[in-house]
Every structure is written in structure tokens, then in C-alpha cells.
Design a protein around this motif. Structure first.
Motif, PDB file in Angstrom:
ATOM      1  N   VAL A 136       0.839  -1.203   0.000  1.00 21.70           N
ATOM      2  CA  VAL A 136       0.000   0.000   0.000  1.00 21.70           C
ATOM      3  C   VAL A 136       0.874   1.253   0.000  1.00 21.70           C
ATOM      4  N   LYS A 137       1.883   1.262   0.885  1.00 21.44           N
ATOM      5  CA  LYS A 137       2.784   2.425   0.954  1.00 21.44           C
ATOM      6  C   LYS A 137       3.505   2.629  -0.365  1.00 21.44           C
ATOM      7  N   ALA A 138       3.993   1.512  -0.931  1.00 25.25           N
ATOM      8  CA  ALA A 138       4.725   1.601  -2.207  1.00 25.25           C
ATOM      9  C   ALA A 138       3.812   2.116  -3.305  1.00 25.25           C
ATOM     10  N   ALA A 139       2.545   1.689  -3.287  1.00 28.39           N
ATOM     11  CA  ALA A 139       1.621   2.103  -4.348  1.00 28.39           C
ATOM     12  C   ALA A 139       1.369   3.604  -4.292  1.00 28.39           C
ATOM     13  N   VAL A 140       1.143   4.144  -3.101  1.00 34.10           N
ATOM     14  CA  VAL A 140       0.762   5.562  -3.045  1.00 34.10           C
ATOM     15  C   VAL A 140       1.931   6.525  -2.895  1.00 34.10           C
ATOM     16  N   THR A 141       3.060   6.068  -2.328  1.00 37.15           N
ATOM     17  CA  THR A 141       4.189   6.996  -2.126  1.00 37.15           C
ATOM     18  C   THR A 141       5.422   6.643  -2.951  1.00 37.15           C
ATOM     19  N   GLY A 142       5.458   5.439  -3.505  1.00 36.43           N
ATOM     20  CA  GLY A 142       6.649   5.018  -4.226  1.00 36.43           C
ATOM     21  C   GLY A 142       7.647   4.315  -3.323  1.00 36.43           C
ATOM     22  N   SER A 143       7.421   4.365  -1.995  1.00 32.90           N
ATOM     23  CA  SER A 143       8.335   3.679  -1.076  1.00 32.90           C
ATOM     24  C   SER A 143       7.550   2.817  -0.090  1.00 32.90           C
ATOM     25  N   GLY A 144       7.959   1.572   0.026  1.00 36.44           N
ATOM     26  CA  GLY A 144       7.317   0.651   0.952  1.00 36.44           C
ATOM     27  C   GLY A 144       7.617   0.975   2.401  1.00 36.44           C
ATOM     28  N   ARG A 145       8.537   1.925   2.631  1.00 29.98           N
ATOM     29  CA  ARG A 145       8.906   2.273   4.012  1.00 29.98           C
ATOM     30  C   ARG A 145       8.428   3.664   4.394  1.00 29.98           C
ATOM     31  N   ALA A 146       7.496   4.225   3.629  1.00 26.41           N
ATOM     32  CA  ALA A 146       6.993   5.574   3.918  1.00 26.41           C
ATOM     33  C   ALA A 146       6.292   5.601   5.284  1.00 26.41           C
ATOM     34  N   LYS A 183       3.382   7.330   8.102  1.00 30.54           N
ATOM     35  CA  LYS A 183       1.942   7.597   8.015  1.00 30.54           C
ATOM     36  C   LYS A 183       1.653   8.980   7.417  1.00 30.54           C
ATOM     37  N   ALA A 184       2.488   9.976   7.795  1.00 26.36           N
ATOM     38  CA  ALA A 184       2.270  11.346   7.312  1.00 26.36           C
ATOM     39  C   ALA A 184       2.417  11.407   5.791  1.00 26.36           C
ATOM     40  N   GLN A 185       3.426  10.678   5.287  1.00 19.46           N
ATOM     41  CA  GLN A 185       3.688  10.665   3.849  1.00 19.46           C
ATOM     42  C   GLN A 185       2.519  10.013   3.105  1.00 19.46           C
ATOM     43  N   VAL A 186       2.010   8.926   3.678  1.00 18.46           N
ATOM     44  CA  VAL A 186       0.852   8.245   3.071  1.00 18.46           C
ATOM     45  C   VAL A 186      -0.340   9.192   3.029  1.00 18.46           C
ATOM     46  N   ALA A 187      -0.593   9.888   4.143  1.00 16.34           N
ATOM     47  CA  ALA A 187      -1.730  10.813   4.214  1.00 16.34           C
ATOM     48  C   ALA A 187      -1.572  11.937   3.186  1.00 16.34           C
ATOM     49  N   THR A 188      -0.346  12.459   3.058  1.00 12.96           N
ATOM     50  CA  THR A 188      -0.082  13.536   2.087  1.00 12.96           C
ATOM     51  C   THR A 188      -0.384  13.071   0.673  1.00 12.96           C
ATOM     52  N   MET A 189       0.085  11.876   0.329  1.00 14.19           N
ATOM     53  CA  MET A 189      -0.115  11.382  -1.036  1.00 14.19           C
ATOM     54  C   MET A 189      -1.588  11.054  -1.306  1.00 14.19           C
ATOM     55  N   VAL A 190      -2.285  10.519  -0.296  1.00 11.89           N
ATOM     56  CA  VAL A 190      -3.719  10.230  -0.452  1.00 11.89           C
ATOM     57  C   VAL A 190      -4.466  11.544  -0.741  1.00 11.89           C
ATOM     58  N   THR A 191      -4.079  12.591  -0.002  1.00  8.24           N
ATOM     59  CA  THR A 191      -4.708  13.911  -0.180  1.00  8.24           C
ATOM     60  C   THR A 191      -4.486  14.427  -1.603  1.00  8.24           C
ATOM     61  N   ALA A 228      -8.291   6.472   8.722  1.00  3.92           N
ATOM     62  CA  ALA A 228      -9.134   6.892   7.600  1.00  3.92           C
ATOM     63  C   ALA A 228      -8.279   7.026   6.336  1.00  3.92           C
ATOM     64  N   ALA A 229      -7.121   7.686   6.475  1.00  4.79           N
ATOM     65  CA  ALA A 229      -6.213   7.850   5.332  1.00  4.79           C
ATOM     66  C   ALA A 229      -5.712   6.489   4.858  1.00  4.79           C
ATOM     67  N   ASP A 230      -5.437   5.594   5.799  1.00  3.65           N
ATOM     68  CA  ASP A 230      -4.946   4.253   5.440  1.00  3.65           C
ATOM     69  C   ASP A 230      -6.001   3.469   4.664  1.00  3.65           C
ATOM     70  N   ALA A 231      -7.258   3.624   5.030  1.00  2.00           N
ATOM     71  CA  ALA A 231      -8.330   2.927   4.320  1.00  2.00           C
ATOM     72  C   ALA A 231      -8.418   3.430   2.877  1.00  2.00           C
ATOM     73  N   LEU A 232      -8.285   4.742   2.689  1.00  2.00           N
ATOM     74  CA  LEU A 232      -8.303   5.305   1.326  1.00  2.00           C
ATOM     75  C   LEU A 232      -7.077   4.840   0.539  1.00  2.00           C
ATOM     76  N   ALA A 233      -5.924   4.783   1.216  1.00  4.91           N
ATOM     77  CA  ALA A 233      -4.691   4.323   0.564  1.00  4.91           C
ATOM     78  C   ALA A 233      -4.856   2.874   0.091  1.00  4.91           C
ATOM     79  N   LEU A 234      -5.525   2.046   0.899  1.00  2.67           N
ATOM     80  CA  LEU A 234      -5.787   0.652   0.508  1.00  2.67           C
ATOM     81  C   LEU A 234      -6.649   0.600  -0.752  1.00  2.67           C
ATOM     82  N   ALA A 235      -7.678   1.449  -0.787  1.00  2.00           N
ATOM     83  CA  ALA A 235      -8.572   1.472  -1.951  1.00  2.00           C
ATOM     84  C   ALA A 235      -7.815   1.938  -3.196  1.00  2.00           C
TER      85      ALA A 235
END
Lengths: 178, 178
Positions: B107-117, B119-127, B141-148
Motif C-alpha cells: 500500500v505504501k509503495a503504491a501511493v508513495t513510491g516507497s514501501g517504508r513511507a 503515516k504522514a507521507q501516506v496521508a499527504t499522497m492520499v490527499t 481513515a487515510a490508510d483505508a483510502l490508501a488501501l482502496a
């Protein structure tokens, strides 16, 4: 009191119903719900939930005794076992039935006197306690019955202790009121 | 395609619905189901199952993307998280909806490009990806959107690969038939 014991598992889920009170217990039903690893995890959970529902509808237990599983057990099946445990908690909550968790050590100690007893010893004692003609098979079936027996006895002990404590409080109130 | 992402948890369960295709995704809904530790485990599971059902009924997703949880994670909540995951698998199977598991790393790799991102980075990219005015809170909430989102993209990639493979097989058949 009638207790449904559940030894949770996705591949084999043991179910056993024990009726009676204190030292006068009898087996009402025993069985194992099996699901194939070739079906999807969701379909397997659906099947187990349907079977659980049908056992509860048919045997109308007063309580469910469920084996407590720990993450620290490091068993590969721990996650799927937790999922099946969740279904049991759900089934109880949906019907207003108490679901009480017992650890494997508590169950072994209750039926054999030793928390470190092996499966064969548990099966032997279950057979004796319920005066069965032969040991229930597979082990999951015997374990489910052992859970139900454990709950009957621990529950009875608990009730006795609560009664004793209530009696003690009543005596103290009587003394204080003199 | 519409995907319901689920970040499973007994205390907080993140839910997010994302609609669209490939690079044109939009958020349909996001929320967190919370249950109190003061209620019984069974009652908490009942509440989460009811909320899951109502989300699926209301938003009619084509698929559910669920976070894969490992026993080896050694998180104290791993057992209850597994129980909630079981409810999600069950909800999908009961309605014939595919439930696809994605690891946090995927999930992290899909939305941020890095599997080690983080939580803040994931939320930023989801936004950014969903062109939201602000980051969804809390993190679940951000993690659920990142999964989708992950499911939309990995699914699309998978579909492309399958299409390419089917095309290749068709070409080979055509060559063999000459």
C-alpha cells in the motif's frame, strides 16, 4: 445448565454440547466442522458461521465456552483461529448468550488435574466424565467437550464462591447492625 | 470501479471508498468506526459488522481491499485485528464481492513510491491523489483510502498484465495455426 464448547479453527472447528450440573454431566452432541483449504477464506468463514448458528439454534445452550488463543502461541494458524473465535463471540453477542474464554491450561487442569496434560489424557478423562462408550474423535471434538466441562465446573465453582462471598457480606452486615 | 478499503481494527476501523479508474480517482466516502473497550468484545464485533454492512449496502463497492495482518507483527492488537478482518472476509463472501488483501508495504509503495513511507507521507499522497482539501484524519481513515487506491492501481496493473498475457497466447495460437 447447557454449555456449547468451541475449539476454534478454520480447517477443523470442534463443537461439543454438555448438559447437567456439577458432577452429573452428560453429552448432548459433539462434532467437528471442517472446511477445505481449496475454498476461499471468506467462504470457509461463511460455512463455519452457518454451522455455528445451526448448532446454537438446535441445542439452545445457556452459555458458550471458547478456547482463548494467544498471538504468542506462534502457531501458523493463529490468525485464522482468531477469525473463527471472532465469529463465536459474534454469535453469542447477537443472541445475548455469554461467551466465556478458557485457556488450554485451565481446561486441561479442570478435566485431568494437570494443566500440562496431553491430548490423549484429556480425551480419556472426557470419556470417563461423560461416561461415553469410546473417546470422541478427532481431538478437536474431545477438546470442545473438555471446554464445556471446564465451563460447567469453573462456573459452578465461581457461583459457589460468589454465594459464599455474598453470605459473608450478609454476616458482616448482620454483625455491624447489632 | 468502486473499491471499499478497510484498515481493520477493533478500537478504530478505517473505511474509505474510492471510485474511478487508473489516474482518475475520486473519494466517495471516508470514516472510522470506533468501539469502546468498555463494551464486551462480542458487542464490539456486532457493531463493526453492522457498520460494515451499512457501508457496503450504501456504497455498493465492486471489491473490498483489506489490509493483510501478520501474526509475526507482535502487535498486542493482532488477535482482535484478525477478528475484524474475518468479519470483512465474511461480508465479502456473503455478497459475492471479492476481498483482496494488500500488505502495508504494498500500500505504501503504491501511493508513495516507497514501501517504508511513514503515516504522514501516506496521508499527504492520499490527499494529493484524491485532490482533497485536507488530509483525512485520523490515520486509519487515510490508510483505508490508501488501501482502496492501491487496489485500484494494482488491480489495473494486474488487468493490463492479464490482457497482455491473453494477447500473447492469442498471437501464439495464431502462429501455431498458420
Amino acid at each position: 445448565m447447557r454449555v456449547l464448547g468451541v475449539d476454534p479453527g478454520l480447517t477443523r472447528c470442534g463443537l461439543g454440547v454438555v448438559d447437567g450440573r456439577a458432577r452429573d454431566l452428560r453429552m448432548v452432541a459433539v462434532g467437528v466442522v471442517r472446511t477445505s483449504a481449496q475454498r476461499s477464506p471468506g467462504d470457509r468463514l461463511v460455512y463455519i458461521q452457518d454451522q455455528l448458528d445451526s448448532w446454537v439454534d438446535r441445542f439452545e445452550p445457556d452459555a458458550i465456552a471458547l478456547e482463548r488463543v494467544y498471538a504468542a502461541d506462534h502457531v501458523p494458524t493463529v490468525m485464522t483461529t482468531a477469525q473463527v473465535s471472532g465469529l463465536v463471540l459474534l454469535a453469542g453477542a447477537r443472541r445475548g448468550l455469554p461467551v466465556v474464554l478458557h485457556t488450554p491450561t485451565e481446561v486441561k487442569a479442570a478435566v485431568t488435574g494437570s494443566g500440562r496434560a496431553d491430548k490423549a489424557q484429556v480425551a480419556t478423562m472426557v470419556t470417563r466424565i461423560l461416561t461415553l462408550d469410546e473417546a470422541p474423535r478427532p481431538a478437536d471434538a474431545a477438546d470442545a467437550l473438555a471446554l464445556a466441562i471446564c465451563h460447567q465446573w469453573r462456573g459452578a465453582g465461581q457461583a459457589r464462591r460468589e454465594l459464599a462471598a455474598a453470605g459473608e457480606r450478609a454476616r458482616q452486615r448482620a454483625v455491624a447492625a447489632r
